[in-house]
Scaffold this motif. Sequence first.
Motif, PDB file in Angstrom:
ATOM      1  N   GLU A  94       0.862  -1.187   0.000  1.00  0.00           N
ATOM      2  CA  GLU A  94       0.000   0.000   0.000  1.00  0.00           C
ATOM      3  C   GLU A  94       0.897   1.235   0.000  1.00  0.00           C
ATOM      4  OE1 GLU A  94      -2.663  -0.056   3.306  1.00  0.00           O
ATOM      5  OE2 GLU A  94      -3.528  -1.998   2.785  1.00  0.00           O
ATOM      6  N   ARG A  95       0.357   2.312  -0.534  1.00  0.00           N
ATOM      7  CA  ARG A  95       1.126   3.557  -0.600  1.00  0.00           C
ATOM      8  C   ARG A  95       0.179   4.734  -0.429  1.00  0.00           C
ATOM      9  NH1 ARG A  95       5.163   5.000  -5.695  1.00  0.00           N
ATOM     10  NH2 ARG A  95       6.482   6.519  -4.597  1.00  0.00           N
ATOM     11  N   ALA A  96       0.525   5.652   0.476  1.00  0.00           N
ATOM     12  CA  ALA A  96      -0.290   6.851   0.707  1.00  0.00           C
ATOM     13  C   ALA A  96       0.608   8.079   0.668  1.00  0.00           C
ATOM     14  CB  ALA A  96      -1.006   6.759   2.047  1.00  0.00           C
ATOM     15  N   VAL A  97       0.116   9.119   0.038  1.00  0.00           N
ATOM     16  CA  VAL A  97       0.855  10.370  -0.093  1.00  0.00           C
ATOM     17  C   VAL A  97      -0.067  11.514   0.307  1.00  0.00           C
ATOM     18  CG1 VAL A  97       2.120  11.904  -1.639  1.00  0.00           C
ATOM     19  CG2 VAL A  97       2.230   9.412  -1.981  1.00  0.00           C
ATOM     20  N   ASP A  98       0.423  12.387   1.180  1.00  0.00           N
ATOM     21  CA  ASP A  98      -0.364  13.548   1.623  1.00  0.00           C
ATOM     22  C   ASP A  98      -1.733  13.141   2.155  1.00  0.00           C
ATOM     23  OD1 ASP A  98       1.713  15.266   0.853  1.00  0.00           O
ATOM     24  OD2 ASP A  98       0.930  15.442  -1.191  1.00  0.00           O
ATOM     25  N   GLY A  99      -1.769  12.038   2.889  1.00  0.00           N
ATOM     26  CA  GLY A  99      -3.014  11.601   3.503  1.00  0.00           C
ATOM     27  C   GLY A  99      -3.986  10.922   2.560  1.00  0.00           C
ATOM     28  N   ARG A 100      -3.548  10.599   1.351  1.00  0.00           N
ATOM     29  CA  ARG A 100      -4.439   9.983   0.362  1.00  0.00           C
ATOM     30  C   ARG A 100      -3.853   8.654  -0.110  1.00  0.00           C
ATOM     31  NH1 ARG A 100      -4.850  10.132  -5.284  1.00  0.00           N
ATOM     32  NH2 ARG A 100      -2.996  11.480  -5.377  1.00  0.00           N
ATOM     33  N   LEU A 101      -4.665   7.604  -0.060  1.00  0.00           N
ATOM     34  CA  LEU A 101      -4.221   6.308  -0.569  1.00  0.00           C
ATOM     35  C   LEU A 101      -4.131   6.368  -2.086  1.00  0.00           C
ATOM     36  CD1 LEU A 101      -3.635   3.300   0.261  1.00  0.00           C
ATOM     37  CD2 LEU A 101      -5.998   2.842  -0.402  1.00  0.00           C
ATOM     38  N   VAL A 102      -2.950   6.132  -2.626  1.00  0.00           N
ATOM     39  CA  VAL A 102      -2.774   6.194  -4.068  1.00  0.00           C
ATOM     40  C   VAL A 102      -2.659   4.807  -4.690  1.00  0.00           C
ATOM     41  CG1 VAL A 102      -1.746   8.490  -4.016  1.00  0.00           C
ATOM     42  CG2 VAL A 102      -0.266   6.484  -3.856  1.00  0.00           C
ATOM     43  N   ARG A 103      -2.356   3.790  -3.856  1.00  0.00           N
ATOM     44  CA  ARG A 103      -2.235   2.453  -4.411  1.00  0.00           C
ATOM     45  C   ARG A 103      -2.341   1.406  -3.308  1.00  0.00           C
ATOM     46  NH1 ARG A 103      -3.455  -1.229  -7.753  1.00  0.00           N
ATOM     47  NH2 ARG A 103      -1.793  -2.494  -8.695  1.00  0.00           N
TER      48      ARG A 103
END
Length: 242
Positions: free
Chosen positions: A159-168
């Motif tokens: 899993e990957r999250a950037v700036d509080g948003r799950l992107v993958r």
Amino acid sequence: MTRPQWTAAGGRPAGVGGTVRCDLRRRPSLADLGDVRDGGARLGNVLGVEGESMVGFGYKQAWLAIRDGQEASVVDALGLRDLGPVSWRDGIDLAYLTDDRVVLTPQLPGAGESRWLLVTGRWLFGPGAAVDVAELSSVLGTEVQFFATYRVGEAHRWERAVDGRLVRAFGYVGESGEVTDWRGEPDAAEAAIGIVRAPRDAETDILVSEDDVMRLAGAWSVDPSVLGAKPSPGPLRAAAAP
């Protein structure tokens, strides 16, 4: 889709600090590591350690990668109890042998010319952990990644999250050939390991191995399996799970 519940072969023993029953190569007992139930007073001998080498991990393990992570902030955000510094050998043994302890690495150089703090331990496999990477990313104000791989059943996840948003998010069980989670779109690093498009139905030709998880971790942040024998930037830090 919800995260699969990860359990080690043989199940989780009852009792605080119980060992995980799995077919890892023999490692020292918890007694060898010192008493980890008394606040960590005897948790490893790190005083005066100079020139210690890092110890690799990742196979049959779960971990978080946090861009520019700060130990105190990560411990607080995860609700952990700090147990103090521990040597790399004792710390990685602790992460593999217990289901209620984790260790935090110092910041390590990795992808994107960034430094990454890793958190690893079998606690992250369990239903009691279920770390929400998007929420953790929001709290810490940085990118957060989660990886898990377990050879029995070929269960793999990232899993990957950037700036509080799950992107993958991707989950896969090779034993059944089932893709258990697919959110967001694969990037070039995933395409390089054969993850190109979402399966159209229950039948899928996607094949993922534990080595693929390591390769992706290296492309996104840090591949922990190749850390062995490299000079350590400092000791690990042990923490008790909530």
